[in-house]
Design an enzyme around this catalytic site. Sequence first.
Site, PDB file in Angstrom:
ATOM      1  N   GLY A 302       0.999  10.065  -5.707  1.00  0.00           N
ATOM      2  CA  GLY A 302       1.121  10.547  -4.332  1.00  0.00           C
ATOM      3  C   GLY A 302       0.836   9.496  -3.284  1.00  0.00           C
ATOM      4  O   GLY A 302       1.003   9.730  -2.090  1.00  0.00           O
ATOM      5  N   GLU A 328      -4.799  16.661  -3.417  1.00  0.00           N
ATOM      6  CA  GLU A 328      -3.981  17.874  -3.449  1.00  0.00           C
ATOM      7  C   GLU A 328      -2.799  17.769  -2.488  1.00  0.00           C
ATOM      8  O   GLU A 328      -1.665  18.090  -2.834  1.00  0.00           O
ATOM      9  CB  GLU A 328      -4.842  19.089  -3.094  1.00  0.00           C
ATOM     10  CG  GLU A 328      -4.085  20.402  -3.092  1.00  0.00           C
ATOM     11  CD  GLU A 328      -4.928  21.565  -2.586  1.00  0.00           C
ATOM     12  OE1 GLU A 328      -4.672  22.704  -2.994  1.00  0.00           O
ATOM     13  OE2 GLU A 328      -5.842  21.320  -1.766  1.00  0.00           O
ATOM     14  N   ALA A 379      -0.987   3.529 -10.814  1.00  0.00           N
ATOM     15  CA  ALA A 379      -1.097   3.158  -9.386  1.00  0.00           C
ATOM     16  C   ALA A 379      -2.283   3.850  -8.726  1.00  0.00           C
ATOM     17  O   ALA A 379      -2.376   3.891  -7.499  1.00  0.00           O
ATOM     18  CB  ALA A 379       0.193   3.521  -8.656  1.00  0.00           C
ATOM     19  N   LYS A 383      -7.848   0.577  -2.933  1.00  0.00           N
ATOM     20  CA  LYS A 383      -7.358  -0.773  -2.637  1.00  0.00           C
ATOM     21  C   LYS A 383      -7.768  -1.298  -1.256  1.00  0.00           C
ATOM     22  O   LYS A 383      -7.481  -2.441  -0.925  1.00  0.00           O
ATOM     23  CB  LYS A 383      -5.836  -0.797  -2.752  1.00  0.00           C
ATOM     24  CG  LYS A 383      -5.124   0.064  -1.734  1.00  0.00           C
ATOM     25  CD  LYS A 383      -3.625  -0.128  -1.802  1.00  0.00           C
ATOM     26  CE  LYS A 383      -2.938   0.593  -0.668  1.00  0.00           C
ATOM     27  NZ  LYS A 383      -1.501   0.300  -0.602  1.00  0.00           N
ATOM     28  N   LYS A 425      -5.302 -10.197  -4.769  1.00  0.00           N
ATOM     29  CA  LYS A 425      -6.737 -10.308  -4.450  1.00  0.00           C
ATOM     30  C   LYS A 425      -7.601 -10.359  -5.709  1.00  0.00           C
ATOM     31  O   LYS A 425      -8.813 -10.598  -5.632  1.00  0.00           O
ATOM     32  CB  LYS A 425      -7.160  -9.144  -3.560  1.00  0.00           C
ATOM     33  CG  LYS A 425      -6.518  -9.189  -2.169  1.00  0.00           C
ATOM     34  CD  LYS A 425      -6.843  -7.952  -1.348  1.00  0.00           C
ATOM     35  CE  LYS A 425      -6.255  -8.074   0.055  1.00  0.00           C
ATOM     36  NZ  LYS A 425      -4.777  -8.178   0.057  1.00  0.00           N
ATOM     37  N   LEU A 464       4.533  -4.122   2.506  1.00  0.00           N
ATOM     38  CA  LEU A 464       4.810  -3.687   3.873  1.00  0.00           C
ATOM     39  C   LEU A 464       4.947  -2.171   3.957  1.00  0.00           C
ATOM     40  O   LEU A 464       5.582  -1.546   3.122  1.00  0.00           O
ATOM     41  CB  LEU A 464       6.098  -4.348   4.373  1.00  0.00           C
ATOM     42  CG  LEU A 464       6.013  -5.862   4.573  1.00  0.00           C
ATOM     43  CD1 LEU A 464       7.407  -6.438   4.780  1.00  0.00           C
ATOM     44  CD2 LEU A 464       5.116  -6.215   5.739  1.00  0.00           C
ATOM     45  N   ARG A 560     -13.194 -10.174   7.780  1.00  0.00           N
ATOM     46  CA  ARG A 560     -14.037  -9.063   7.346  1.00  0.00           C
ATOM     47  C   ARG A 560     -14.718  -9.430   6.035  1.00  0.00           C
ATOM     48  O   ARG A 560     -14.260 -10.335   5.323  1.00  0.00           O
ATOM     49  CB  ARG A 560     -13.184  -7.806   7.157  1.00  0.00           C
ATOM     50  CG  ARG A 560     -12.524  -7.332   8.437  1.00  0.00           C
ATOM     51  CD  ARG A 560     -11.510  -6.238   8.170  1.00  0.00           C
ATOM     52  NE  ARG A 560     -10.396  -6.704   7.348  1.00  0.00           N
ATOM     53  CZ  ARG A 560      -9.337  -5.963   7.057  1.00  0.00           C
ATOM     54  NH1 ARG A 560      -9.240  -4.739   7.514  1.00  0.00           N
ATOM     55  NH2 ARG A 560      -8.369  -6.452   6.310  1.00  0.00           N
TER      56      ARG A 560
END
Length: 647
Positions: A302, A328, A379, A383, A425, A464, A560
């Site tokens: 999702g 959900e 997936a 992240k 990363k 992107l 950051r």
Amino acid sequence: MKLAILKSLKLWHSSVLSLSRRSKTVIVVFTDIIVLPLSLFIAFALRQGLGELAKQELKWVYLIVTVVGLLSFAVLGLYREMVRYISFRTLPSVIGGLAVSAIVLALLLAVSGHSGDLQWSVPCIFFLSGNFFVGGVRMFARTLLLAFDSRPYGYRRLVIYGAGESGRATATALQGSRRFLPIAFVDDNASLIGRKIHGLPVLAWKMFIKQFERYSPSLIILSIPSATPARRRKILDKLADLGVEVRLVSDFSSLDSSSEDYFEQIKEIEVDDLLEREVVPAESSLLEGRIKGQSILVCGGGGSIGSELCRQILFLKPVRLVVYELSEYNLYSIERELLTLSRESGGGVEIVGKLGSVQDMERVSELIHRYSIDTIYHAAAYKHVPLVEDNPVEGIKNNVFGTLTLARAASENGVKCLVLISTDKAVRPTNVMGATKRLAEMILQDRSLRSDCTYCMVRFGNVLNSSGSVAPLFKEQIRQGGPVTVTHPEVQRYFMTIREASELVIQASSMARGGDVFVLDMGKPVKIVTLAEKLIRLMGRDSSPTNTANDVGIKFTGLRPGEKLYEELLIDGDVFGTKHPKIMGVLEKCMPSSELESVLDDLRSACAANDHEKAILVLQQAVEGYKRYDGSSVQDIATQDKVVNFG
């Protein structure tokens, strides 16, 4: 007298525009009810003369031909066209409707005993006169509506770059708008320069720049859908220097030029359009390898990457697509979309949506067994770098132990292939998220040495328009008047489109040998600040604040925690080519199984105790090159020398 006529026409113009869409359609239909019999009358009169015509009883022919004509126009969509926006693209509907009417007329004449020349000459004359009147009335009405168009103050002057079919249709559609005033075309075709199309001059680029102040457009529409990505980027680079908002017609066939909302269909410039490389096409044979006719599980289906993966997989015709998702709402959204896409594409694929976590071994094993899963695409990861930095234990549980759970379940239940979506990363990470993804890779590398399941990893650059991407954030900040926030003037990133990312994952599963890492050739890394500046200018704003209403500044906020200036793609190992010229693979060295088990045991203990510092310390000891960045210093720029050359 002239003044009275002018006043009457203006009154007619305002009255017509104030009518509802249904009322306008009724008027158009009523006009055709007059025009069609008139065209037939003229056809008979020209062929037989008025005297002979008066003797015939053919009222029923007039009635049938008129009804057939109206129905044909309706079926062909003529009554969905708005008179103000009609163009030569409307002609097929007019010609088609009249052709059907003429054929019916010929049949009626034959039935009524009018054979010979009359049977064919009258329908031919009717067809020609009908085209003249039906089309002519509409063009005349359109001309009047545009002639008395009193556009309100504040309408936008626009220039259309591209005077081909797409540009002309765009001009036609927007000439009828009360919000826009097309003033000129710009084109690179020498044969068009100096001509007038739809009353607008066609200018060469140099001429346009020379007279830019005279034309003063507030909007430029790039309308050359056939342009290659390289040519489009070259034009956009030129337009960016003007500081005028630019929009893009990339797929002319999908636009409805008869719609009042035509402009809203023209897309804004996306960061994808500014990529300084060609989008990498997929190899169709590699896409189908692990998908067609098989049962597929997408974990995290999702999310932004997972959902695009699901869409691509659906069109490759698996037997079954199981979407596994923790959220959900995300599951509800993607399941509905997939069911709709499946129906539209002819069905044949079983869509299954299931809620759950990748950390739940029992749940994952049950799904794999019940649906006979062949391939898993993983997936389901946290992240977002700053969020995982602030919640390291949760990041470790999901990214590390969630991957371990899937790997074990896949091995124990006969899954053929598992693909982990990783990140650049993970290479010499400076943040918890990257370190957890690298440890997840190490788990699969280890498992590949002692399992029949084929495990592989795919490292992405920045995707992107995925969740957390800079593209949507920049556009939102520009719309709100700025400033656009960039962490550091030297920050560079690799970029790929969502489609490229999903296709890379699918193709990698077809090429995997076990324990390998796949990377897409994404060209050179892009400076984020350069990307921001171009986007600001192409949205019609200024990136150098001078305290005017149109200014959008760029604010540097500082790196950051956990953020790098430069990202890398590979650590070390044996690099190899693949069946795809733009995808490379590498077998990187992995940690011995005993050491890895010890690391995982220490992490379990730290997570169970919710001990953040101990968990991070274990990660630092286990993951090669992991150095936490605390924001006190900037990463050495020499890191850029480690960027992989695909050459």
